[in-house]
Scaffold this motif. Structure first.
Motif, PDB file in Angstrom:
ATOM      1  N   ILE A 262       0.841  -1.208   0.000  1.00 40.21           N
ATOM      2  CA  ILE A 262       0.000   0.000   0.000  1.00 40.21           C
ATOM      3  C   ILE A 262       0.875   1.256   0.000  1.00 40.21           C
ATOM      4  O   ILE A 262       0.588   2.232  -0.706  1.00 40.21           O
ATOM      5  CB  ILE A 262      -0.947  -0.014   1.222  1.00 40.21           C
ATOM      6  N   LYS A 263       1.937   1.254   0.802  1.00 44.71           N
ATOM      7  CA  LYS A 263       2.797   2.439   0.868  1.00 44.71           C
ATOM      8  C   LYS A 263       3.537   2.660  -0.444  1.00 44.71           C
ATOM      9  O   LYS A 263       3.782   3.806  -0.844  1.00 44.71           O
ATOM     10  CB  LYS A 263       3.785   2.279   2.021  1.00 44.71           C
ATOM     11  N   ASN A 265       2.473   1.596  -3.621  1.00 47.15           N
ATOM     12  CA  ASN A 265       1.301   2.059  -4.387  1.00 47.15           C
ATOM     13  C   ASN A 265       1.639   2.730  -5.718  1.00 47.15           C
ATOM     14  O   ASN A 265       1.059   3.746  -6.096  1.00 47.15           O
ATOM     15  CB  ASN A 265       0.458   3.013  -3.534  1.00 47.15           C
ATOM     16  N   TYR A 300      -3.731   0.211  -8.458  1.00 44.03           N
ATOM     17  CA  TYR A 300      -3.274   0.914  -7.264  1.00 44.03           C
ATOM     18  C   TYR A 300      -4.438   1.105  -6.304  1.00 44.03           C
ATOM     19  O   TYR A 300      -5.604   1.088  -6.708  1.00 44.03           O
ATOM     20  CB  TYR A 300      -2.643   2.259  -7.623  1.00 44.03           C
ATOM     21  N   PHE A 301      -4.119   1.285  -5.031  1.00 41.20           N
ATOM     22  CA  PHE A 301      -5.141   1.474  -4.007  1.00 41.20           C
ATOM     23  C   PHE A 301      -5.648   2.912  -4.059  1.00 41.20           C
ATOM     24  O   PHE A 301      -4.851   3.865  -4.113  1.00 41.20           O
ATOM     25  CB  PHE A 301      -4.571   1.169  -2.622  1.00 41.20           C
ATOM     26  N   ASP A 303      -7.499   4.545  -1.654  1.00 38.90           N
ATOM     27  CA  ASP A 303      -7.551   5.243  -0.363  1.00 38.90           C
ATOM     28  C   ASP A 303      -6.509   4.620   0.565  1.00 38.90           C
ATOM     29  O   ASP A 303      -6.843   3.948   1.549  1.00 38.90           O
ATOM     30  CB  ASP A 303      -8.954   5.133   0.238  1.00 38.90           C
ATOM     31  N   SER A 304      -5.263   4.830   0.246  1.00 45.26           N
ATOM     32  CA  SER A 304      -4.175   4.156   0.956  1.00 45.26           C
ATOM     33  C   SER A 304      -4.082   4.599   2.424  1.00 45.26           C
ATOM     34  O   SER A 304      -3.811   3.779   3.307  1.00 45.26           O
ATOM     35  CB  SER A 304      -2.850   4.416   0.248  1.00 45.26           C
ATOM     36  N   LYS A 305      -4.311   5.858   2.733  1.00 44.42           N
ATOM     37  CA  LYS A 305      -4.185   6.338   4.111  1.00 44.42           C
ATOM     38  C   LYS A 305      -5.204   5.662   5.027  1.00 44.42           C
ATOM     39  O   LYS A 305      -4.867   5.252   6.149  1.00 44.42           O
ATOM     40  CB  LYS A 305      -4.351   7.862   4.152  1.00 44.42           C
ATOM     41  N   LEU A 307      -6.643   2.748   4.550  1.00 44.86           N
ATOM     42  CA  LEU A 307      -6.273   1.341   4.663  1.00 44.86           C
ATOM     43  C   LEU A 307      -5.138   1.140   5.658  1.00 44.86           C
ATOM     44  O   LEU A 307      -5.145   0.195   6.472  1.00 44.86           O
ATOM     45  CB  LEU A 307      -5.864   0.788   3.288  1.00 44.86           C
ATOM     46  N   ILE A 308      -4.145   2.005   5.623  1.00 43.51           N
ATOM     47  CA  ILE A 308      -3.003   1.890   6.548  1.00 43.51           C
ATOM     48  C   ILE A 308      -3.476   2.011   7.993  1.00 43.51           C
ATOM     49  O   ILE A 308      -3.065   1.238   8.879  1.00 43.51           O
ATOM     50  CB  ILE A 308      -1.934   2.953   6.226  1.00 43.51           C
ATOM     51  N   ILE A 322     -11.257  -3.273   0.060  1.00 44.92           N
ATOM     52  CA  ILE A 322     -10.213  -2.619  -0.728  1.00 44.92           C
ATOM     53  C   ILE A 322     -10.802  -2.180  -2.075  1.00 44.92           C
ATOM     54  O   ILE A 322     -11.551  -2.919  -2.698  1.00 44.92           O
ATOM     55  CB  ILE A 322      -9.025  -3.577  -0.958  1.00 44.92           C
TER      56      ILE A 322
END
Length: 336
Positions: A262-263, A265, A300-301, A303-305, A307-308, A322
């Protein structure tokens, strides 16, 4: 003389009077605060109803026999226009295969280019005013996709394509061509007719291919129903389709590897495969025994923030939602 009788509040009233041999029915009617001629001119084809409290006197005779009416004001008078012509005919749209079979037609007016037509058919009731280029219609209850397909394909050809029609009747030496022009204020309605016509053609294809019959179909479908229809058609056409994004749930047991992905991405290949899918549409379960694939080379994700944060709270997460997209719009779905 035909006599219709109505029973109301324990009393019997005459509801309809009609001569069967064209003998005249004599009426003497007085009105209170009502311009009858002006009222009559407001509509050349719709029945006019006058409340009893606007009638000051009423006397009717048929062959010297007086016909009584209810006392007081608890009645109404209904006046219907006599059409210039009435007959049954097929209504054909030129240069197409669409038609309305055995419709009952009433003509009001003298000149053919200025007539008002009232059309009655088991599937539809329609009024067409050729002088003012306006129309309205009411769809009767439709019990099958085939009925809906026939009527909306007819309306689409009539109003969205040709703007003309002919009447196919054995008494006509030549089929009259009736034309009209619709104004921009009808744009939304015409778009709706076109959309429903396309929808019914799609549902007809689905019924034929999957051997089902939809009894609970809708003319106004939801987003989920639209997606189900598109997937069923995708299997029929054997084509691929591009989609904007896809959301799915996963069970997370190795949060460190997922967090790293995810990071990063930057886009990575993804492929989601179902061995078969079951699609429910209008209370019918349709099984497609083929692999259903969703893939992209650069997913790519979105809404990565979020998800983290969710992953860092727990070491294992069941049903983490996801959503992914493709960096170059290459997210594709197909059956194989």
């Amino acid at each position: 003389m035909d006599l219709g009788v109505k029973i109301a509040q324990g009393k019997t009233y005459i509801d309809m009077i009609k001569s069967i041999d064209n003998s005249p029915l004599n009426l003497q009617i007085g009105f209170k605060n009502l311009n009858f001629i002006e009222l009559l001119s407001t509509s050349m084809y719709e029945p006019i109803k006058i409340d009893g409290n606007l009638i000051s006197s009423f006397k009717s005779t048929f062959r010297d026999i007086e016909i009584p009416i209810p006392k007081g004001n608890n009645f109404s008078l209904k006046i219907s226009h006599i059409p210039a012509a009435s007959f049954k005919s097929n209504i054909l749209v030129p240069f197409t295969s669409e038609y309305l079979e055995n419709a009952e037609i009433h003509f009001f007016g003298k000149k053919i280019e200025e007539v008002v037509m009232k059309i009655t058919h088991p599937l539809i009731r329609m009024t067409m005013n050729l002088k003012d280029n306006c129309f309205n219609f009411t769809i009767n209850e439709l019990t099958s996709v085939a009925q809906a397909k026939n009527i909306f394909n007819f309306l689409h050809s009539l109003f969205c394509v040709e703007n003309s029609f002919t009447l196919d009747h054995p008494d006509f030496d030549e089929e009259p061509l009736l034309q009209f022009k619709l104004g921009p204020d009808n744009k939304d309605l015409l778009n709706d007719i076109k959309a429903i016509s396309n929808l019914m053609n799609d549902l007809s294809s689905i019924e034929s291919y999957y051997r089902v019959r939809f009894k609970d179909f809708n003319l106004n479908i939801s987003h989920d129903e639209y997606e189900s229809i598109q997937l069923l058609l995708l299997n029929i056409t054997k084509e691929k389709r591009k989609i904007n994004s896809i959301a799915f749930n996963i069970n997370v047991f190795d949060e460190e590897s997922l967090l790293k992905a995810i990071k990063n991405n930057k886009g990575a290949p993804v492929s989601i495969v179902y061995n078969q899918v079951t699609i429910n549409l209008f209370n019918k379960d349709i099984v497609i025994p083929r692999k259903f694939v969703t893939e992209a080379p650069d997913a790519y994700f979105t809404d990565s923030k979020t998800l983290i944060r969710q992953i860092q709270r727990k070491k294992s997460i069941v049903g983490l939602k996801i959503k992914v997209k493709s960096k170059k719009n290459q997210l594709t779905q197909y059956f194989s």
